[in-house]
Design an enzyme around this catalytic site. Structure first.
Site, PDB file in Angstrom:
ATOM      1  N   CYS A 116       6.611   4.089   8.374  1.00 39.15           N
ATOM      2  CA  CYS A 116       7.274   5.157   8.965  1.00 39.15           C
ATOM      3  C   CYS A 116       8.719   4.779   8.955  1.00 39.15           C
ATOM      4  CB  CYS A 116       6.979   5.665  10.310  1.00 39.15           C
ATOM      5  SG  CYS A 116       7.301   7.100  10.885  1.00 39.15           S
ATOM      6  N   HIS A 206       1.058   6.440   9.452  1.00 37.87           N
ATOM      7  CA  HIS A 206       0.733   5.071  10.473  1.00 37.87           C
ATOM      8  C   HIS A 206      -0.777   4.633  10.293  1.00 37.87           C
ATOM      9  CE1 HIS A 206       4.430   5.073  12.841  1.00 37.87           C
ATOM     10  NE2 HIS A 206       4.504   6.354  12.496  1.00 37.87           N
ATOM     11  N   GLU A 208      -1.551   2.019  11.510  1.00 38.97           N
ATOM     12  CA  GLU A 208      -1.757   1.338  12.869  1.00 38.97           C
ATOM     13  C   GLU A 208      -2.257   2.384  13.919  1.00 38.97           C
ATOM     14  OE1 GLU A 208       2.557   2.240  13.586  1.00 38.97           O
ATOM     15  OE2 GLU A 208       1.171   2.217  11.785  1.00 38.97           O
TER      16      GLU A 208
END
Length: 268
Positions: A116, A206, A208
C-alpha cells in the site's frame, strides 16, 4: 522486534524452513492501524510478521518516523514496507529519506515488498508518479486479475489468474517507474502490483489484512461511503493474497536477487 500479537492473516502454505542466511528480514514501519484494531490485535508490523511465517528472531522492525536508522541494504535478507495512513505525496522528510534508502535496496538487489503506502513509496523512489487516485477511495474486498507477466514472476507464479484482495487507499502509483513490470490490476486500479529490478515488488492491496481487519476499516470509513452495508457484505477471506507474505519470506531466504529470479525459487 515488537511482539507479534494475534494473527490477522496466515499464508496459505506452511512457514518457510529456517534459513542459513543469518541476516534479518526488516519490516519498515511507516504507519499504524486504527486504534481499536491495534488495541485488540497489534499493529501493521505485527500482522506482517505473523504472515511471513518465520521465527521471531529472524525479524527486525525499524520505524523511520521516529528517527529509526535504516540499516545498510547489504546487511538484510529482505525488506517489507508497511502501509500507512499518511500520503506519499506529502513528501514528509522521513518518507523521502526512506524512499532514497529504498532505491539503494533495489540497486543492491535486496528483496523488497512494499504494501500500500510501501508500494507507492517504492514507485516514487524509482521515478514513478504517486498522487490521489482520480476515482477516489477504493475499499473492501475486491477482485484482482494477474497480468501475463505474473506467470513467470518469482513472487506471483502459480497463483490463480483472478483472486480477491483487501484494499483501502486514496492514493495510487499513477505512473509506474521506468522499467517496471505491471503484474496485476482491477477495474479501479491499473497498478495493483508491479516489479522493479530483479526482486522488488509493490502491491497496492493488503496481504496482511484478514476479513476482520477489513471490516474494521469499512466501519471506520462508513460515514464517507455511499453504501457501507454493501461494501461490508462483500468482505471475505483472501488466502491467495495472504500467501504472498510467506512466498516473499521463502524468496528472501533463498538468497539474493541474482539467485532468486526464477519462479521455481518460491513456487509451491
Amino acid at each position: 522486534m515488537t511482539p507479534a500479537g494475534a494473527a490477522l492473516s496466515s499464508p496459505a502454505s506452511s512457514p518457510s524452513p529456517l534459513s542459513a542466511d543469518s541476516r534479518p528480514l526488516l519490516i519498515v514501519k511507516t504507519g499504524s492501524t486504527l486504534d481499536a484494531l491495534r488495541a485488540r490485535r497489534g499493529d501493521f508490523d505485527d500482522w506482517i510478521a505473523r504472515g511471513l511465517g518465520v521465527d521471531e528472531g529472524e525479524i527486525q522492525v525499524c520505524d523511520p518516523r521516529d528517527g529509526g536508522l535504516l540499516p545498510e541494504p547489504g546487511t538484510l535478507r529482505g525488506v517489507v514496507i508497511t502501509g500507512s495512513h499518511e500520503m506519499v505525496s506529502h513528501r514528509a522528510p522521513w518518507s523521502e529519506r526512506t524512499a532514497a534508502w529504498l532505491a539503494r535496496c533495489v540497486k543492491a538487489e535486496v528483496p523488497v515488498l512494499g504494501i500500500c503506502y510501501g508500494h507507492q513509496l517504492l514507485a516514487h523512489a524509482m521515478g514513478g508518479e504517486v498522487d490521489f487516485h482520480p476515482g477516489g477511495l477504493e475499499i473492501g474486498t475486491v477482485p484482482l486479475r494477474l497480468a501475463s507477466a505474473a506467470q513467470d514472476d518469482a513472487l506471483f507464479n502459480g497463483l490463480p489468474e483472478q483472486f480477491p484482495v483487501q484494499v483501502i487507499h486514496r492514493q495510487s502509483a499513477l505512473q509506474l517507474p521506468p522499467g517496471a513490470v505491471p503484474l496485476a490490476s482491477n477495474a479501479h486500479e491499473p497498478h495493483q502490483a508491479f516489479r522493479i529490478g530483479r526482486c522488488a515488488w509493490g502491491v497496492q492491496f493488503h496481504p496482511e489484512f484478514d476479513a476482520e481487519a477489513m471490516q474494521g476499516y469499512v466501519q471506520a470509513q462508513a460515514p464517507h461511503l455511499d453504501d457501507p452495508a454493501a461494501v461490508a457484505s462483500q468482505v471475505r477471506p483472501t488466502p491467495e493474497a495472504a500467501s504472498l507474505l510467506g512466498r516473499f519470506a521463502r524468496l528472501a531466504a533463498a538468497g539474493t536477487g541474482r539467485q532468486t529470479t526464477s519462479a521455481a525459487a518460491v513456487a509451491g
